[in-house]
Scaffold this motif. Structure first.
Motif, PDB file in Angstrom:
ATOM      1  N   CYS A 105       0.820  -1.213   0.000  1.00 49.42           N
ATOM      2  CA  CYS A 105       0.000   0.000   0.000  1.00 49.42           C
ATOM      3  C   CYS A 105       0.856   1.266   0.000  1.00 49.42           C
ATOM      4  O   CYS A 105       0.459   2.289  -0.573  1.00 49.42           O
ATOM      5  N   ALA A 106       2.016   1.204   0.641  1.00 51.65           N
ATOM      6  CA  ALA A 106       2.924   2.361   0.629  1.00 51.65           C
ATOM      7  C   ALA A 106       3.383   2.654  -0.789  1.00 51.65           C
ATOM      8  O   ALA A 106       3.458   3.816  -1.215  1.00 51.65           O
ATOM      9  N   LEU A 107       3.679   1.593  -1.542  1.00 42.30           N
ATOM     10  CA  LEU A 107       4.076   1.768  -2.940  1.00 42.30           C
ATOM     11  C   LEU A 107       2.883   2.192  -3.786  1.00 42.30           C
ATOM     12  O   LEU A 107       2.980   3.107  -4.619  1.00 42.30           O
ATOM     13  N   ALA A 108       1.737   1.565  -3.548  1.00 48.91           N
ATOM     14  CA  ALA A 108       0.536   1.852  -4.333  1.00 48.91           C
ATOM     15  C   ALA A 108       0.075   3.288  -4.169  1.00 48.91           C
ATOM     16  O   ALA A 108      -0.422   3.905  -5.112  1.00 48.91           O
ATOM     17  N   GLN A 109       0.236   3.837  -2.956  1.00 45.73           N
ATOM     18  CA  GLN A 109      -0.243   5.192  -2.680  1.00 45.73           C
ATOM     19  C   GLN A 109       0.851   6.249  -2.811  1.00 45.73           C
ATOM     20  O   GLN A 109       0.602   7.426  -2.547  1.00 45.73           O
ATOM     21  N   GLY A 110       2.051   5.825  -3.216  1.00 47.87           N
ATOM     22  CA  GLY A 110       3.098   6.787  -3.535  1.00 47.87           C
ATOM     23  C   GLY A 110       3.984   7.235  -2.398  1.00 47.87           C
ATOM     24  O   GLY A 110       4.816   8.128  -2.579  1.00 47.87           O
ATOM     25  N   SER A 111       3.865   6.638  -1.215  1.00 49.43           N
ATOM     26  CA  SER A 111       4.723   7.038  -0.095  1.00 49.43           C
ATOM     27  C   SER A 111       6.044   6.284  -0.088  1.00 49.43           C
ATOM     28  O   SER A 111       6.948   6.597   0.693  1.00 49.43           O
ATOM     29  N   LYS A 112       6.180   5.272  -0.973  1.00 52.86           N
ATOM     30  CA  LYS A 112       7.434   4.557  -1.157  1.00 52.86           C
ATOM     31  C   LYS A 112       7.686   4.369  -2.638  1.00 52.86           C
ATOM     32  O   LYS A 112       6.742   4.263  -3.436  1.00 52.86           O
ATOM     33  N   THR A 113       8.965   4.326  -3.001  1.00 55.89           N
ATOM     34  CA  THR A 113       9.340   4.061  -4.393  1.00 55.89           C
ATOM     35  C   THR A 113       9.510   2.556  -4.598  1.00 55.89           C
ATOM     36  O   THR A 113       9.581   1.789  -3.630  1.00 55.89           O
TER      37      THR A 113
END
Length: 247
Positions: A56-64
């Motif tokens: 979810c962090a990747l999906a929502q843009g908070s992680k690369t």
């Protein structure tokens, strides 16, 4: 053959003969709920909140993507080797952002239940947990209604095909789910919590009331069903499906 006690002629409720194509009308909400629950990824047959936090962090843009890959590398988890085990690990190994967005959406949307609510006498802590449930359910009500509107007007098809259509619609709209989720984050809302055994009720100063009883979730807004009991945003949606034919 006579059915004792059943009067199908004088009661005014005659049986409707099946149509030639066996089309029936089905409530949309439970079909959408079931489809997204199955759509939520599992790893080795089980949901995994820790893994999905990364997705979810990747999906929502908070992680690369690089940070995502580094997390699993730091745990000595070889995603490419695990990809052959099941579709969940295959999704992790795939660099397709759209698949991760759809997986995250399905994971969050299918999560509201009593299973991960900590029973506590700390009303403030309980209100915090339940307020997030309310945020998710409110988001589900809006998001599911978009899907329900789309499938309500389409021609009758098999249940399997209808579920596939729901998956396609939900996947395509998954980036919008996160936008709606952020919009529904509680701000300056006061909550009152009532806890009785395994039954919870959370009333917000914004007019929403969330009830969870026996793992069944209901959200009401100003005493109108917003989510639950077959309704979304105060409306009951239906879709036509084809049952198997004996011909």
């Amino acid at each position: 053959m006579t059915l004792g006690g059943c009067d199908m002629t004088d009661s005014g409720h005659k049986l409707t003969p099946p149509t030639k194509d066996n089309a029936v009308t089905m409530a949309s909400l439970p079909l959408i709920q079931n489809t997204l629950s199955v759509m939520a990824p599992a790893f080795g047959g089980s949901r995994n909140d820790i893994i999905m936090e990364q997705v979810c962090a990747l999906a929502q843009g908070s992680k690369t993507q690089a940070q995502f890959d580094q997390f699993f590398a730091s745990k000595n988890i070889a995603l490419q080797k695990l990809a052959a085990l099941d579709s969940g690990f295959a999704m992790l190994a795939d660099n397709d952002l759209g698949k991760k967005q759809a997986s995250c959406m399905a994971h969050i949307a299918s999560s509201p239940s009593l299973s991960n609510i900590e029973l506590t006498d700390n009303k403030e802590k309980l209100a915090q947990q339940l307020s997030y449930k309310m945020q998710v359910i409110t988001t589900n009500a809006e998001f599911f209604s978009l899907i329900a509107e789309k499938i309500e007007s389409t021609p009758a098809t098999s249940i399997a095909q209808r579920k596939q259509e729901i998956i396609q619609q939900a996947s395509a709209l998954s980036p919008l789910y996160f936008v709606i989720l952020a919009k529904n984050a509680p701000q300056n809302v006061h909550y009152d919590v009532v806890q009785l055994h395994n039954t919870f009720s959370l009333s917000g100063s914004d007019g929403y009331t969330l009830s969870l009883a026996n793992n069944v979730v209901t959200l009401r807004l100003q005493n109108i069903n917003w989510y639950g009991e077959g309704e979304l945003l105060g409306k009951r949606y239906f879709t036509k499906v084809l049952l198997p034919s004996t011909e």
